[in-house]
Design a protein around this motif. Structure first.
Motif, mmCIF file in Angstrom:
data_model
loop_
_atom_site.group_PDB
_atom_site.id
_atom_site.type_symbol
_atom_site.label_atom_id
_atom_site.label_comp_id
_atom_site.label_asym_id
_atom_site.label_seq_id
_atom_site.Cartn_x
_atom_site.Cartn_y
_atom_site.Cartn_z
ATOM 1 N N ILE A 350 0.859 -1.190 0.000
ATOM 2 C CA ILE A 350 0.000 0.000 0.000
ATOM 3 C C ILE A 350 0.892 1.237 0.000
ATOM 4 O O ILE A 350 1.741 1.396 0.885
ATOM 5 C CB ILE A 350 -0.923 0.016 1.235
ATOM 6 C CG1 ILE A 350 -1.812 -1.233 1.242
ATOM 7 C CG2 ILE A 350 -1.793 1.278 1.229
ATOM 8 C CD1 ILE A 350 -2.677 -1.355 2.476
ATOM 9 N N SER A 352 1.320 5.664 -0.656
ATOM 10 C CA SER A 352 0.655 6.969 -0.600
ATOM 11 C C SER A 352 0.933 7.735 -1.887
ATOM 12 O O SER A 352 1.649 7.258 -2.779
ATOM 13 C CB SER A 352 1.155 7.769 0.608
ATOM 14 O OG SER A 352 2.557 7.954 0.517
ATOM 15 N N ASP A 353 0.416 8.943 -1.973
ATOM 16 C CA ASP A 353 0.560 9.750 -3.182
ATOM 17 C C ASP A 353 2.015 10.067 -3.522
ATOM 18 O O ASP A 353 2.357 10.274 -4.688
ATOM 19 C CB ASP A 353 -0.215 11.073 -3.039
ATOM 20 C CG ASP A 353 -1.708 10.865 -3.211
ATOM 21 O OD1 ASP A 353 -2.087 9.810 -3.751
ATOM 22 O OD2 ASP A 353 -2.484 11.749 -2.812
ATOM 23 N N TYR A 355 4.439 8.240 -3.727
ATOM 24 C CA TYR A 355 5.060 7.202 -4.555
ATOM 25 C C TYR A 355 4.348 7.021 -5.895
ATOM 26 O O TYR A 355 4.609 6.053 -6.609
ATOM 27 C CB TYR A 355 5.086 5.871 -3.806
ATOM 28 C CG TYR A 355 6.039 5.865 -2.633
ATOM 29 C CD1 TYR A 355 7.409 5.839 -2.828
ATOM 30 C CD2 TYR A 355 5.553 5.914 -1.332
ATOM 31 C CE1 TYR A 355 8.285 5.841 -1.745
ATOM 32 C CE2 TYR A 355 6.418 5.922 -0.245
ATOM 33 C CZ TYR A 355 7.785 5.889 -0.460
ATOM 34 O OH TYR A 355 8.651 5.904 0.614
ATOM 35 N N ARG A 356 3.444 7.950 -6.195
ATOM 36 C CA ARG A 356 2.742 7.879 -7.475
ATOM 37 C C ARG A 356 3.768 7.958 -8.623
ATOM 38 O O ARG A 356 4.650 8.819 -8.631
ATOM 39 C CB ARG A 356 1.741 9.026 -7.585
ATOM 40 C CG ARG A 356 0.772 8.875 -8.758
ATOM 41 C CD ARG A 356 -0.194 10.048 -8.787
ATOM 42 N NE ARG A 356 -0.986 10.141 -7.571
ATOM 43 C CZ ARG A 356 -2.097 9.420 -7.363
ATOM 44 N NH1 ARG A 356 -2.515 8.579 -8.273
ATOM 45 N NH2 ARG A 356 -2.764 9.572 -6.238
ATOM 46 N N ASP A 357 3.657 7.043 -9.572
ATOM 47 C CA ASP A 357 4.568 6.952 -10.724
ATOM 48 C C ASP A 357 5.999 6.595 -10.319
ATOM 49 O O ASP A 357 6.941 6.808 -11.089
ATOM 50 C CB ASP A 357 4.589 8.273 -11.517
ATOM 51 C CG ASP A 357 3.219 8.666 -12.036
ATOM 52 O OD1 ASP A 357 2.468 7.755 -12.416
ATOM 53 O OD2 ASP A 357 2.914 9.872 -12.045
ATOM 54 N N ASN A 359 6.571 3.400 -8.786
ATOM 55 C CA ASN A 359 6.451 1.998 -8.387
ATOM 56 C C ASN A 359 7.718 1.196 -8.682
ATOM 57 O O ASN A 359 8.178 0.407 -7.847
ATOM 58 C CB ASN A 359 5.257 1.349 -9.104
ATOM 59 C CG ASN A 359 3.926 1.933 -8.646
ATOM 60 O OD1 ASN A 359 3.892 2.775 -7.760
ATOM 61 N ND2 ASN A 359 2.846 1.487 -9.244
ATOM 62 N N ASP A 384 -0.831 -0.936 -4.352
ATOM 63 C CA ASP A 384 -2.199 -0.421 -4.136
ATOM 64 C C ASP A 384 -2.138 1.017 -3.640
ATOM 65 O O ASP A 384 -1.292 1.360 -2.806
ATOM 66 C CB ASP A 384 -2.943 -1.256 -3.078
ATOM 67 C CG ASP A 384 -3.265 -2.654 -3.594
ATOM 68 O OD1 ASP A 384 -3.278 -2.836 -4.830
ATOM 69 O OD2 ASP A 384 -3.500 -3.550 -2.760
ATOM 70 N N SER A 385 -3.040 1.855 -4.131
ATOM 71 C CA SER A 385 -3.123 3.234 -3.652
ATOM 72 C C SER A 385 -3.757 3.262 -2.267
ATOM 73 O O SER A 385 -4.563 2.399 -1.912
ATOM 74 C CB SER A 385 -3.943 4.095 -4.610
ATOM 75 O OG SER A 385 -3.316 4.158 -5.874
ATOM 76 N N GLN A 386 -3.437 4.284 -1.512
ATOM 77 C CA GLN A 386 -3.900 4.407 -0.123
ATOM 78 C C GLN A 386 -5.246 5.137 -0.059
ATOM 79 O O GLN A 386 -5.365 6.207 0.514
ATOM 80 C CB GLN A 386 -2.848 5.143 0.701
ATOM 81 C CG GLN A 386 -2.998 4.986 2.194
ATOM 82 C CD GLN A 386 -1.864 5.657 2.929
ATOM 83 O OE1 GLN A 386 -1.441 6.760 2.591
ATOM 84 N NE2 GLN A 386 -1.342 5.003 3.956
#
Length: 387
Positions: A350, A352-353, A355-357, A359, A384-386
């Motif tokens: 899981i 948070s924002d 770590y968006r893009d 991964n 998975d997004s939080q």
């Protein structure tokens, strides 16, 4: 006064999630708004015309727009209370959000019109004729609008109603707007400066600001913002309060209008537990959530091994690695496939924002740390997004 009106026109409003009760509350709120705003429009228009004040007249038409908004809102409540049908299987609750959006559009149109009028007044100076009667009427209108703010805010809190909350903030903005108009009217008694036009600009600016704020809040609801933390935590507490539930993940809450939410989640149970017993527990959880929160919930039964020594060791290793990278990271759905040359660790992380893009970068960090512990470890990670 608010309690008196509620007790007089709504004998029992304890079931604030019932669609019929919400419809009555919406009708009551709209009716109060229509009556009050008509009184304010007539009184302000008359004194504004007598005083030759564009600020007061713009304030009056702002109240007339509020009256129209109340009428639109009344129709919105009727539509929102309609039961689900073939075309709309999840009901019509989101009509309350569309109603708020329409209100905001009317408010912003009025704001722009009086912005132009106020600019004209600055460049084409006209004398004002402010009297003590003008000041008294403005003071009374401020008090009435502030009461309307308190009334609608209480109604919005009781019934968790976005449209009522929008109306309450609009009333507070109107009270502030009229206060500025009052100050400008008093100042105009002592100067020839075109204060009326300047105040008109400020009033129109506040009107536009209010509209933009309502539009943003409403679009957030329509686009699908996450459920509030209190709702999420209450639902999780109910799930975890049942014996046999070891953990929860993949929680999603969809909003189809105030008090019309649908949720889905995965509930972890011991893989050795009797399937029928586990299913019975899940049924009881779904029932309790609906009774206490009016949320229709679908729960996926997720069996996990609890007595596999090697699996638990790898879990501990992964948990330590994630904590070293970022204490906010967590994982679930942990499995392993042991081979002769390598061991696959399969799990979801899981994020948070922040770590968006990112991964792939995060996976490389995890793999790097695990390789230092055991070179045979490979990972298959789902992020998975939080929310």
């Amino acid at each position: 006064m608010t309690n008196f009106i509620l007790k007089t026109f709504m004998k029992d409003y304890s079931d604030n999630k019932d669609s019929a009760t919400r419809k009555k509350a919406g009708f009551l709120s709209s009716t109060v708004g229509i009556v009050c705003n008509i009184i304010l429009f007539v009184s302000k228009f008359i004194i504004g015309t007598i005083a030759n004040s564009v600020a007061i007249i713009s304030d009056a038409f702002n109240n007339l727009t509020d009256c129209l908004s109340c009428i639109i809102t009344m129709f919105g409540y009727n539509l929102a209370s309609k039961p689900a049908d073939k075309e709309h299987p999840f009901g019509h609750g989101r009509m309350e959000y569309f109603t708020s959006l329409i209100i905001a559009v009317f408010i912003i149109i009025v704001g722009f019109e009086f912005f132009k009028t106020s600019l004209s007044r600055i460049f084409n100076k006209e004398e004002m004729d402010v009297t003590y009667f003008t000041i008294i009427v403005l003071v009374l209108s401020i008090l009435l609008k502030f009461w309307m703010y308190l009334f609608n805010k209480k109604m919005a809190t009781i019934f968790n109603n976005q449209a009522m909350m929008a109306t309450s903030y609009d009333s507070l903005s109107d009270a502030m707007t009229t206060s500025i108009t009052l100050i400008g009217s008093i100042i105009s008694l002592f100067t020839s400066f075109p204060i009326d036009g300047v105040i008109g600009l400020i009033v129109s600016g506040l009107i536009i600001k209010t509209a933009i704020s309502i539009i943003k809040d409403t679009l957030d609801e329509l686009l699908g913002k996450p459920a509030d933390k209190e709702t999420t935590q209450q639902l999780l507490d109910i799930v975890m309060s049942h014996q046999g539930i070891l953990g929860v993940h993949d929680l999603m809450i969809h909003n189809y209008g105030p008090n019309n939410m649908i949720a889905s989640l995965h509930a972890e149970v011991d893989a050795k537990q009797n399937v029928l017993e586990a299913h019975d527990t899940i049924d009881n959880i779904e029932k309790e959530i609906f009774e206490k929160m009016k949320i229709m919930t679908t729960i996926h039964l997720d069996p996990i091994e609890t007595d596999n020594i090697q699996l638990n060791q790898y879990k501990t290793i992964v948990r330590k690695v994630l904590n070293e990278i970022d204490p906010e990271l967590s994982f679930h759905d942990f499995r392993m496939v042991v081979g002769q040359t390598h061991t696959n660790l399969i799990f979801d992380v899981i994020i948070s924002d922040k770590y968006r893009d990112k991964n792939q970068m995060l996976k490389e960090k995890i793999d790097e740390q695990l390789k230092l512990i055991d070179n045979k470890l490979e990972t298959v990670i789902t992020f998975d997004s939080q929310f």
